[in-house]
Write a protein that holds these residues in place. Structure first.
Motif, PDB file in Angstrom:
ATOM      1  N   ASP A   1       0.737  -1.131  -0.035  1.00  0.00           N
ATOM      2  CA  ASP A   1       0.164   0.094   0.034  1.00  0.00           C
ATOM      3  C   ASP A   1       0.933   1.022   0.069  1.00  0.00           C
ATOM      4  O   ASP A   1       1.214   1.825   0.884  1.00  0.00           O
ATOM      5  N   PHE A   2       1.351   1.700  -1.249  1.00  0.00           N
ATOM      6  CA  PHE A   2       2.409   2.608  -1.339  1.00  0.00           C
ATOM      7  C   PHE A   2       1.654   4.061  -1.042  1.00  0.00           C
ATOM      8  O   PHE A   2       2.329   5.015  -0.914  1.00  0.00           O
ATOM      9  N   ASN A   3       0.586   4.346  -1.063  1.00  0.00           N
ATOM     10  CA  ASN A   3      -0.242   5.645  -0.944  1.00  0.00           C
ATOM     11  C   ASN A   3      -1.022   5.598   0.242  1.00  0.00           C
ATOM     12  O   ASN A   3      -1.875   6.754   0.602  1.00  0.00           O
ATOM     13  N   GLY A   4      -1.142   4.557   1.037  1.00  0.00           N
ATOM     14  CA  GLY A   4      -1.848   4.646   2.149  1.00  0.00           C
ATOM     15  C   GLY A   4      -3.338   4.746   2.419  1.00  0.00           C
ATOM     16  O   GLY A   4      -3.998   5.137   3.248  1.00  0.00           O
TER      17      GLY A   4
ATOM     18  N   GLY B   1       5.955  -1.667   9.388  1.00  0.00           N
ATOM     19  CA  GLY B   1       4.519  -2.058   9.885  1.00  0.00           C
ATOM     20  C   GLY B   1       3.492  -1.913   8.598  1.00  0.00           C
ATOM     21  O   GLY B   1       3.888  -2.959   7.678  1.00  0.00           O
ATOM     22  N   GLU B   2       2.519  -1.231   8.746  1.00  0.00           N
ATOM     23  CA  GLU B   2       1.433  -1.375   7.446  1.00  0.00           C
ATOM     24  C   GLU B   2       2.125  -0.421   6.113  1.00  0.00           C
ATOM     25  O   GLU B   2       1.468  -0.565   5.198  1.00  0.00           O
ATOM     26  N   LEU B   3       3.148   0.249   6.500  1.00  0.00           N
ATOM     27  CA  LEU B   3       3.624   1.061   5.433  1.00  0.00           C
ATOM     28  C   LEU B   3       4.576   0.582   4.570  1.00  0.00           C
ATOM     29  O   LEU B   3       5.326  -0.133   4.847  1.00  0.00           O
ATOM     30  N   SER B   4       4.692   1.050   3.407  1.00  0.00           N
ATOM     31  CA  SER B   4       5.429   0.424   2.209  1.00  0.00           C
ATOM     32  C   SER B   4       6.024   1.479   1.432  1.00  0.00           C
ATOM     33  O   SER B   4       5.207   2.525   0.996  1.00  0.00           O
ATOM     34  N   TRP B   5       7.352   1.645   0.975  1.00  0.00           N
ATOM     35  CA  TRP B   5       7.963   2.490   0.343  1.00  0.00           C
ATOM     36  C   TRP B   5       8.522   1.878  -0.902  1.00  0.00           C
ATOM     37  O   TRP B   5       9.305   0.918  -0.720  1.00  0.00           O
TER      38      TRP B   5
END
Length: 182
Positions: free
Chosen positions: A40-43, A99-103
């Motif tokens: 989920d690159f844009n949250g 965590g739930e963040l991806s870059w």
């Protein structure tokens, strides 16, 4: 016997792009999921799809050689589909998670690296700016051809007479053999 892993539902727009990449060399995707990096690159809570041509395997054709520049594209998840919002040429890519963040981390050269010596590679983190609803290049580090982080590139000092010529307006950036000097 372990249960079979469920197949990923790849949106039609992403599948079409994978088919296009393989089709250019007369092939078709043999393992579409292998070419995808998910996150989920844009949250927004929806799955996003990053396609890196280096990871794509095609039946009937060869992938780009490791170390070669290849196409990459980011598709953001939308209700029941995905839309392509970024198309770049990259030397490599990876995903960083917390965590739930991806870059996305992209190894590129040229303009995105800023004012750097020609063909100097850098690794850029792709950040999402929620207030503007767009992606932008974030943290930048310079890397060598193997992808190892290196110090900022050394700049070639300008000869004193050339620097003086620029200061006095005798030369302009872009002047050269074709344009001459004024």
């Amino acid at each position: 016997k372990a249960p079979a892993k469920p197949r990923l539902q790849i949106p039609a727009t992403v599948s079409a792009y994978l088919n296009e990449l393989c089709g250019r060399s007369g092939g078709r995707p043999s393992d579409p999921e292998g070419a995808l990096q998910l996150g989920d690159f844009n949250g927004d809570g929806l799955m996003d799809y990053f396609v890196d041509q280096h990871r794509l395997r095609c039946t009937g054709s060869s992938p780009p050689a490791r170390g070669a520049l290849a196409e990459a594209a980011l598709f953001t998840g939308q209700a029941g589909s995905a839309g392509r919002i970024l198309h770049v040429n990259a030397w490599d890519s990876s995903v960083e998670r917390e965590g739930e963040l991806s870059w996305l981390l992209l190894v590129v050269d040229g303009d995105p690296c800023g004012f750097a010596p020609r063909r100097q590679r850098c690794r850029l983190r792709l950040d999402y700016d929620a207030s503007r609803r767009q992606f932008r290049y974030g943290e930048r580090v310079f890397v060598d051809k193997a992808g190892a982080v290196m110090a900022e590139p050394a700049w070639i000092p300008m000869a004193p007479d050339l620097a003086k010529g620029f200061a006095e307006g005798k030369f302009r950036l872009g002047d050269g053999p074709k344009g001459g000097c004024k």
